[in-house]
Write an enzyme that holds these catalytic residues in place. Structure first.
Site, PDB file in Angstrom:
ATOM      1  N   ALA A 181       0.827  -1.207   0.000  1.00  0.00           N
ATOM      2  CA  ALA A 181       0.000   0.000   0.000  1.00  0.00           C
ATOM      3  C   ALA A 181       0.862   1.258   0.000  1.00  0.00           C
ATOM      4  O   ALA A 181       2.089   1.206   0.016  1.00  0.00           O
ATOM      5  CB  ALA A 181      -0.916  -0.003   1.231  1.00  0.00           C
ATOM      6  N   TYR A 184       4.533   2.175  -1.802  1.00  0.00           N
ATOM      7  CA  TYR A 184       5.782   1.410  -1.725  1.00  0.00           C
ATOM      8  C   TYR A 184       5.817   0.327  -2.810  1.00  0.00           C
ATOM      9  O   TYR A 184       4.932   0.255  -3.659  1.00  0.00           O
ATOM     10  CB  TYR A 184       5.984   0.897  -0.301  1.00  0.00           C
ATOM     11  CG  TYR A 184       6.199   2.074   0.632  1.00  0.00           C
ATOM     12  CD1 TYR A 184       7.450   2.671   0.741  1.00  0.00           C
ATOM     13  CD2 TYR A 184       5.130   2.651   1.315  1.00  0.00           C
ATOM     14  CE1 TYR A 184       7.643   3.798   1.536  1.00  0.00           C
ATOM     15  CE2 TYR A 184       5.314   3.777   2.114  1.00  0.00           C
ATOM     16  CZ  TYR A 184       6.573   4.354   2.213  1.00  0.00           C
ATOM     17  OH  TYR A 184       6.762   5.468   2.976  1.00  0.00           O
ATOM     18  N   ARG A 232      -1.311  -5.775   3.247  1.00  0.00           N
ATOM     19  CA  ARG A 232      -1.974  -4.479   3.290  1.00  0.00           C
ATOM     20  C   ARG A 232      -2.043  -3.876   1.884  1.00  0.00           C
ATOM     21  O   ARG A 232      -1.051  -3.856   1.158  1.00  0.00           O
ATOM     22  CB  ARG A 232      -1.248  -3.501   4.223  1.00  0.00           C
ATOM     23  CG  ARG A 232      -2.087  -2.233   4.431  1.00  0.00           C
ATOM     24  CD  ARG A 232      -1.528  -1.286   5.455  1.00  0.00           C
ATOM     25  NE  ARG A 232      -2.530  -0.272   5.800  1.00  0.00           N
ATOM     26  CZ  ARG A 232      -2.283   0.797   6.533  1.00  0.00           C
ATOM     27  NH1 ARG A 232      -1.069   1.027   6.994  1.00  0.00           N
ATOM     28  NH2 ARG A 232      -3.238   1.655   6.811  1.00  0.00           N
ATOM     29  N   GLY A 319      -4.339   4.313  13.845  1.00  0.00           N
ATOM     30  CA  GLY A 319      -2.975   4.788  13.785  1.00  0.00           C
ATOM     31  C   GLY A 319      -2.697   5.869  14.792  1.00  0.00           C
ATOM     32  O   GLY A 319      -2.173   5.619  15.879  1.00  0.00           O
TER      33      GLY A 319
END
Length: 387
Positions: A181, A184, A232, A319
């Site tokens: 995700a 990257y 992810r 987060g």
């Protein structure tokens, strides 16, 4: 789905029994040495947050070839493994569960910030946006154009993921999350503007575009077991200049390839441009962790509860809430106020703004001590006046 709450235990198949449905999302914090070894304070940080149903670490580079920035941690050397072993020991001693997120930077990175001092490699020679980038000494430099990966480079990257996953298990992690995700390497192969290849890893078809992601997932699953592997994805996420004009067909095809492989979970980020949860949840028959705070406001307890009630998610990742509230589940349970983030020390090098946020219990003791001090002062003043 029956009525559920964030704070209820969840039996999550490969993940086992979790004490709640709150996952600590991976967040870069830059508390590593120049060679990528996590600092001792990292163990304290994650152990403080062990009440999360599951912790996913910050992005960790699988090899120096995938290092995306200065003071990002790695999982390549014996020193890295030893450093992370201290972290996993501390989390387990506190009753927690922790997965290592493996994050290959691809086009991210700068020679000044990389252990090897080399130019990063990516699916295509496309400059990351925005520029400039952070380099050592708290300076900035213009981003560099990556070189295009050869087929040998691609095979090496797959091997690097496998080796790092094995190192993660050796370091005591309960499992591994592949970072596909947020711009990257795996995402770079999936996206329109970062993958301009005309070979079997590029634009020939959707099957070509998803090939690298599928190869990495299958190789790592073969190495450590699918039950210890999560993935992810962030379909349509525009971070760092990523562009996906029509992400739906690409990610539907990817999930069709991977559904049924027995992965521990899919960690899926939603956004306004593409309703990934609504579109992809029916195609994924395993555990699904939803993240709805990326590029927006921090996720509230109410938003998490709504996701669970809708059936779009089994678990919800948080987060920013976990950065400044190490005991976030306890604060939600008590309806307590949340501490704000110390933005000035978010990426500092020590404990300040990292492990110095109080738990609810510590906060209560502090308030009690302050009240006792005020009472003692008042009593002393009254005694002085009476004499």
């Amino acid at each position: 789905m029956t009525n559920t709450t964030l704070l209820a235990p969840y039996s999550a198949g490969p993940l086992g029994l979790l004490p709640n449905r709150m996952v600590m999302a991976p967040m870069t914090r830059l508390r590593a040495t120049a060679d990528g070894t996590p600092l001792p304070v990292v163990a304290d940080y994650y152990a403080q947050r062990a009440s999360a149903g599951l912790i996913v670490t910050e992005g960790i580079w699988p090899s120096s070839r995938g290092q995306s920035g200065w003071r990002y941690p790695g999982l390549e050397t014996a020193a890295h493994i030893e450093g992370w072993q201290r972290v996993t020991d501390a989390v387990h001693a506190a009753g927690g569960r922790i997965y290592a997120q493996l994050m290959h930077g691809g086009r991210h990175g700068h020679p000044l910030s990389r252990v090897d001092g080399d130019v990063p490699a990516a699916p295509s020679a496309v400059l990351v946006d925005p520029s400039p980038v952070h380099v050592p000494g708290h300076r900035k430099a213009d981003a560099v154009t990556p070189r295009e990966m050869t087929r040998d480079d691609i095979r090496t990257a797959v091997r690097d993921f496998v080796a790092a996953a094995r190192n993660a298990i050796a370091a005591g992690f309960d499992g591994v999350e592949l970072h596909g995700a947020n711009s990257y390497l795996i995402h770079q192969f999936l996206a329109d503007n970062s993958n301009l290849r005309d070979d079997e890893y590029g634009r020939g078809s959707i099957a070509d575009r998803i090939r690298f992601a599928v190869e990495v997932v299958r190789a790592v699953a073969d190495a450590i077991g699918a039950a210890r592997l999560g993935l992810r994805l962030s379909p349509g996420n525009p971070q760092f200049g990523m562009a996906e004009a029509d992400p739906g067909p690409v990610y539907r095809a990817l999930l069709d390839e991977l559904d049924g492989t027995g992965l521990a979970y899919l960690h899926l980020t939603d956004n306004d441009r593409y309703p990934a949860l609504a579109d992809l949840r029916p195609r994924w028959h395993g555990v699904l962790i939803a993240n709805v705070g990326e590029n927006g406001d921090p996720t509230t307890r109410e938003a998490g509860e709504a996701l669970l009630a809708s059936g779009l998610a089994d678990l919800v990742s948080y987060g920013r809430g976990f950065i400044s509230n190490p005991d976030l589940p306890e604060r939600f349970a008590a309806g307590a106020a949340l501490w704000p983030i110390d933005e000035a020390h978010l990426y500092a090098e020590g404990a300040e703004g990292y492990t110095d946020y109080p738990s609810l219990a510590q906060e209560s003791r502090l308030v009690s001590a302050q009240a006792s001090a005020r009472t003692s002062a008042l009593t002393s003043a009254q005694t002085s006046m009476s004499t």
